[in-house]
Design a protein around this motif. Structure first.
Motif, PDB file in Angstrom:
ATOM      1  N   THR A 237     -34.668  -9.709  13.521  1.00  0.00           N
ATOM      2  CA  THR A 237     -35.806  -8.673  14.144  1.00  0.00           C
ATOM      3  C   THR A 237     -35.583  -7.591  13.642  1.00  0.00           C
ATOM      4  O   THR A 237     -34.766  -6.766  12.869  1.00  0.00           O
ATOM      5  CB  THR A 237     -35.377  -8.523  15.606  1.00  0.00           C
ATOM      6  OG1 THR A 237     -34.378  -7.983  15.901  1.00  0.00           O
ATOM      7  CG2 THR A 237     -35.450 -10.161  16.403  1.00  0.00           C
TER       8      THR A 237
ATOM      9  N   PHE B 293     -35.343  -4.696  15.100  1.00  0.00           N
ATOM     10  CA  PHE B 293     -34.560  -4.017  15.727  1.00  0.00           C
ATOM     11  C   PHE B 293     -33.124  -4.102  15.025  1.00  0.00           C
ATOM     12  O   PHE B 293     -32.491  -3.385  14.422  1.00  0.00           O
ATOM     13  CB  PHE B 293     -34.570  -4.328  17.246  1.00  0.00           C
ATOM     14  CG  PHE B 293     -33.538  -3.387  18.020  1.00  0.00           C
ATOM     15  CD1 PHE B 293     -33.629  -2.232  18.052  1.00  0.00           C
ATOM     16  CD2 PHE B 293     -32.284  -4.157  18.298  1.00  0.00           C
ATOM     17  CE1 PHE B 293     -32.611  -1.400  18.974  1.00  0.00           C
ATOM     18  CE2 PHE B 293     -31.339  -3.268  18.902  1.00  0.00           C
ATOM     19  CZ  PHE B 293     -31.622  -1.880  19.282  1.00  0.00           C
TER      20      PHE B 293
ATOM     21  N   GLY C   6     -40.802   2.655  13.580  1.00  0.00           N
ATOM     22  CA  GLY C   6     -39.777   1.582  13.270  1.00  0.00           C
ATOM     23  C   GLY C   6     -38.358   2.174  13.055  1.00  0.00           C
ATOM     24  O   GLY C   6     -37.656   1.967  12.302  1.00  0.00           O
TER      25      GLY C   6
ATOM     26  N   ARG D 253     -39.908  -9.031  22.663  1.00  0.00           N
ATOM     27  CA  ARG D 253     -40.894  -8.695  22.273  1.00  0.00           C
ATOM     28  C   ARG D 253     -42.016  -8.560  23.284  1.00  0.00           C
ATOM     29  O   ARG D 253     -42.152  -9.593  23.945  1.00  0.00           O
ATOM     30  CB  ARG D 253     -41.274  -9.735  21.069  1.00  0.00           C
ATOM     31  CG  ARG D 253     -42.696  -9.193  20.161  1.00  0.00           C
ATOM     32  CD  ARG D 253     -42.625  -9.978  18.888  1.00  0.00           C
ATOM     33  NE  ARG D 253     -42.385 -11.451  18.785  1.00  0.00           N
ATOM     34  CZ  ARG D 253     -42.167 -12.253  17.841  1.00  0.00           C
ATOM     35  NH1 ARG D 253     -42.056 -11.544  16.529  1.00  0.00           N
ATOM     36  NH2 ARG D 253     -41.968 -13.509  17.713  1.00  0.00           N
TER      37      ARG D 253
ATOM     38  N   GLU E 137     -39.850  -4.678  21.337  1.00  0.00           N
ATOM     39  CA  GLU E 137     -40.518  -4.211  20.177  1.00  0.00           C
ATOM     40  C   GLU E 137     -42.173  -4.658  20.569  1.00  0.00           C
ATOM     41  O   GLU E 137     -42.400  -5.993  21.000  1.00  0.00           O
ATOM     42  CB  GLU E 137     -40.188  -5.359  18.961  1.00  0.00           C
ATOM     43  CG  GLU E 137     -41.135  -5.057  17.764  1.00  0.00           C
ATOM     44  CD  GLU E 137     -40.848  -6.018  16.510  1.00  0.00           C
ATOM     45  OE1 GLU E 137     -39.525  -6.489  16.519  1.00  0.00           O
ATOM     46  OE2 GLU E 137     -41.669  -6.155  15.606  1.00  0.00           O
TER      47      GLU E 137
ATOM     48  N   CYS F 171     -44.246   3.528  22.992  1.00  0.00           N
ATOM     49  CA  CYS F 171     -42.878   3.434  22.968  1.00  0.00           C
ATOM     50  C   CYS F 171     -42.327   4.553  23.879  1.00  0.00           C
ATOM     51  O   CYS F 171     -41.263   4.375  24.373  1.00  0.00           O
ATOM     52  CB  CYS F 171     -42.514   3.879  21.501  1.00  0.00           C
ATOM     53  SG  CYS F 171     -42.998   2.642  20.368  1.00  0.00           S
TER      54      CYS F 171
ATOM     55  N   SER G 109     -40.115  -7.820  11.773  1.00  0.00           N
ATOM     56  CA  SER G 109     -39.365  -8.842  12.008  1.00  0.00           C
ATOM     57  C   SER G 109     -39.534 -10.023  11.107  1.00  0.00           C
ATOM     58  O   SER G 109     -40.927 -10.359  10.905  1.00  0.00           O
ATOM     59  CB  SER G 109     -39.588  -9.132  13.652  1.00  0.00           C
ATOM     60  OG  SER G 109     -39.125  -8.116  14.404  1.00  0.00           O
TER      61      SER G 109
END
Lengths: 472, 212
Positions: free
Chosen positions: A12, A14, A145, A174, A209, A227, A274
């Motif tokens: 991913t 992350f 990101g 996600r 995400e 976010c 990802s």
């Protein structure tokens, strides 16, 4: 750049960013994470006191930026601050910058503003970095990101002393939005709908995400709003894969790489997505088909409904905990079960905060204010001094002033009231901020969270209403 | 009151039941008190749950008596703002452990670094403890951190899970700065390599210092 290993398991976004920053891992799986960027505000005095107690220096002064925002006066900037305790914490930020050799954006600096607006604006925040701040809304920077998260004073002291943090890796989940919402519905409405669906602890222990076409179509301002509010469902991290929108936004920022270094960085950043087939701990689907603008009715961000809806009857909620919480919230908010949200009278309006005070948010509000007059006291505090100047260059300040709105300086302001911008006890405030907790905007204050468009509409009508576009 | 955290071993103490969900850190310590230094003799204790109404006895320190040393409360305790002042207020008021179904992630991280134990149990287990304490308010709960158990009168001992890192911090009664500083050379080498590969990792110093 070495080619991606075709045999490596899919990861991913992350995981990719996180794994780049792991300095060491202990036997129990705790990871020592290198921190690329550290933002700190006036509340950092507790952390600096811990450093001073042990006579420790700051390990990497070149990676920390101090900004005055939480206690920043929004009126009479430049005059002495009346409250000696407020003046003291702002002075302390400057003293700690000098003592530890750190960069400071103080009240008189043209770059001053809210940390989560200024960091991206300067290019201090970049894709693929780890970013921390002693503020839970640090998740905002994940819109680029980045792995960005809020920490407490002890962890701030640890970052100052070592430029690292010991962490357990959270689960990556996600979120995808599907369907076409009503016109006049934006990022704030999408994320309030998500929190209402999964709950105020639905993201605890996770990194969210946000993905899919709805998210990809959002501007950077909208992505930052998504976010920013990840923490309101308990997720310490929210993030979005950087793309063309991100790169165009970042290029040319004062602290962003330039020329050949930018080209290298872009090549690196393009790999930050990802992989197909990457495993998420959970896939969260949020349908926003026909969604009307969202507004909170309670004292937790999860207590939200479309403005076309009604205050729920606590008795009809699924669990005892939700029933009790809703009953307490209705008592605090002075609302009755089944009451329509549309038409609910507001006493105050606040447009500001790290959630919704960027130029795009102010433009959205100005569309509503143009040619109309605020019916209730309304305060607009731009997200940064740069946003303020840009808004003024477009004449937005004249629209607001003509509507009778107070156009103030930048800071956290009435979102948290630390600088004295407070909602009086019992008053109902339409707010573009992030928390409707009891007493958040001042003891006894009643907060309804919504988008800038909805808050502006509440200002000109004195009540909750539907934007004309969606009412059609 | 800026003493370091006390090492946590076994704790036997009366508990207070505060059965509310989503008690966020603004409610634990309102924002207007966060400008206060912690150095006053009673630290942040006077600010604990300052604006909450209808609190049970023992939730706040009163008449010189400390708050109950164990707090039993609803899910998502300590959600919201990252303010460590919320942990200071609890610790300075005498609270050593909070038992709930879930906690805000940042609150839990802050707690472990200040000697405050967060015990996570299932909703049914928390409810059983709440019933036990409500039935006999003077009864003492026993929390054993090394063994990871909670026991109450009339309730079978319950095991709880805790991350090893938090447990180490609590048992040692210290934060991890000294421990990490011992690895300073390793951290510097890591950073040097990363910065050589990706030079944009370091912002241009002159531009960081001054406005353009």
């Amino acid at each position: 750049m070495p080619p991606e290993d075709a045999t490596a398991p899919p990861r991913t976004l992350f995981e990719k960013v996180w794994e780049r920053h792991v300095v060491a891992r202990d036997a129990a799986g705790n990871e020592l994470l290198f921190i690329d960027r550290h933002l700190a505000h006036e509340g950092s005095f507790h952390a600096f006191a811990k450093l001073a107690e042990r006579d420790l220096p700051v390990a990497r002064p070149d990676l920390t930026l101090l900004i005055a925002d939480h206690y920043a006066p929004t009126r009479g900037r430049g005059a002495p601050i009346a409250d000696p305790e407020v003046a003291r914490v702002i002075d302390q930020l400057g003293e700690n910058a000098a003592r530890f050799g750190l960069s400071l954006i103080g009240l008189s600096d043209p770059r001053q503003g809210i940390v989560h607006v200024v960091g991206p604006e300067l290019g201090f925040t970049l894709p693929g970095l780890t970013v921390v701040c002693g503020d839970s809304h640090t998740s905002t920077h994940g819109a680029f990101g980045a792995v960005a998260f809020g920490i407490g004073a002890s962890e701030v002291a640890h970052v100052l002393a070592t430029q690292t943090l010991w962490q357990r890796r959270p689960l990556a989940k996600r979120v995808r939005f599907s369907g076409r919402p009503d016109a006049g519905v934006g990022a704030k409405d999408l994320v309030l709908a998500m929190i209402a669906q999964i709950g105020a602890d639905g993201g605890t222990g996770a990194a969210l995400e946000y993905a899919g076409p709805t998210v990809e179509a959002l501007s950077m301002a909208g992505r930052m709003t998504l976010c920013n509010l990840a923490i309101e469902c308990g997720a310490r991290f929210g993030l979005i894969a950087p793309d063309r929108t991100t790169f165009d936004w970042v290029a040319g920022r004062p602290l962003a790489p330039e020329g050949a270094m930018l080209e290298r960085a872009l090549a690196d950043w393009r790999a930050l997505a990802s992989d197909p087939g990457a495993a998420f701990a959970e896939e969260i689907a949020v349908s926003v088909e026909g969604l009307a603008p969202m507004v909170t009715w309670g004292t937790s961000p999860e207590q939200a409904a479309p403005v076309t809806g009604r205050v729920p009857d606590p008795a009809e909620l699924p669990t005892a905990a939700k029933r009790d919480a809703a009953a307490q919230a209705l008592a605090y908010m002075d609302l009755a079960p089944g009451q329509p949200l549309e038409g609910l009278a507001m006493d105050r309006v606040f447009i500001g905060s790290c959630t919704n005070a960027r130029l795009e948010d102010l433009r959205e509000a100005a569309e509503v204010f143009r040619g109309r007059t605020a019916q209730v006291p309304t305060l607009i505090s731009p997200g940064s001094s740069a946003v303020k100047r840009a808004a003024e260059a477009e004449g937005l300040d004249r629209v607001f002033r003509t509507a009778g709105v107070e156009w103030a300086e930048s800071g956290c302001s009435m979102c948290v009231g630390m600088n004295g911008d407070l909602v009086p006890p019992g008053a109902r405030c339409a707010s573009t901020a992030n928390r409707n907790f009891p007493g958040r905007q001042g003891p006894g204050s009643r907060t309804h969270l919504m988008s800038p468009r909805m808050a502006a509409l509440a200002a000109v009508t004195g009540a909750l209403g539907r934007p004309e576009e969606s009412a059609r | 009151m800026t003493v370091g955290p006390q090492p946590f071993a076994a704790l036997e103490a009366p508990a207070c039941v505060l059965d509310r969900a989503n008690l966020d850190t603004d409610q634990i310590v309102p924002a207007r008190f966060l400008r206060k230094p912690r150095s006053a003799p009673d630290g942040y204790a006077p600010f604990l749950f300052r604006d909450l109404e209808g609190l049970p006895p023992g939730a706040r320190p009163a008449e010189g008596a400390p708050a109950a040393r164990i707090l039993l409360t609803g899910p998502n305790f300590g959600c919201g703002s990252s303010r460590e002042g919320a942990v200071y207020a609890l610790v300075d008021a005498g609270v050593r452990a909070v038992v709930a179904e879930s906690f805000g992630d940042i609150f839990r991280a802050n707690a472990a670094r200040n000697g405050l134990l967060c015990v996570r149990l299932s909703a049914a287990q928390v409810a059983a403890l709440m019933r036990s304490v409500t039935a006999s308010p003077q009864a003492r709960l026993r929390i054993d951190l090394p063994e990871q158990t909670v026991a109450a009168p009339g309730v079978a001992p319950m095991r709880f899970e805790i991350e090893s890192f938090s447990k180490q911090l609590l048992v040692a009664g210290q934060d991890e700065i000294g421990f990490t500083l011992a690895r300073a050379a390793e951290i510097a080498a890591f950073a040097a390599q990363a910065e050589a590969e990706r030079p944009w990792l370091v912002p241009p110093p002159e531009r960081l210092r001054t406005a353009p």
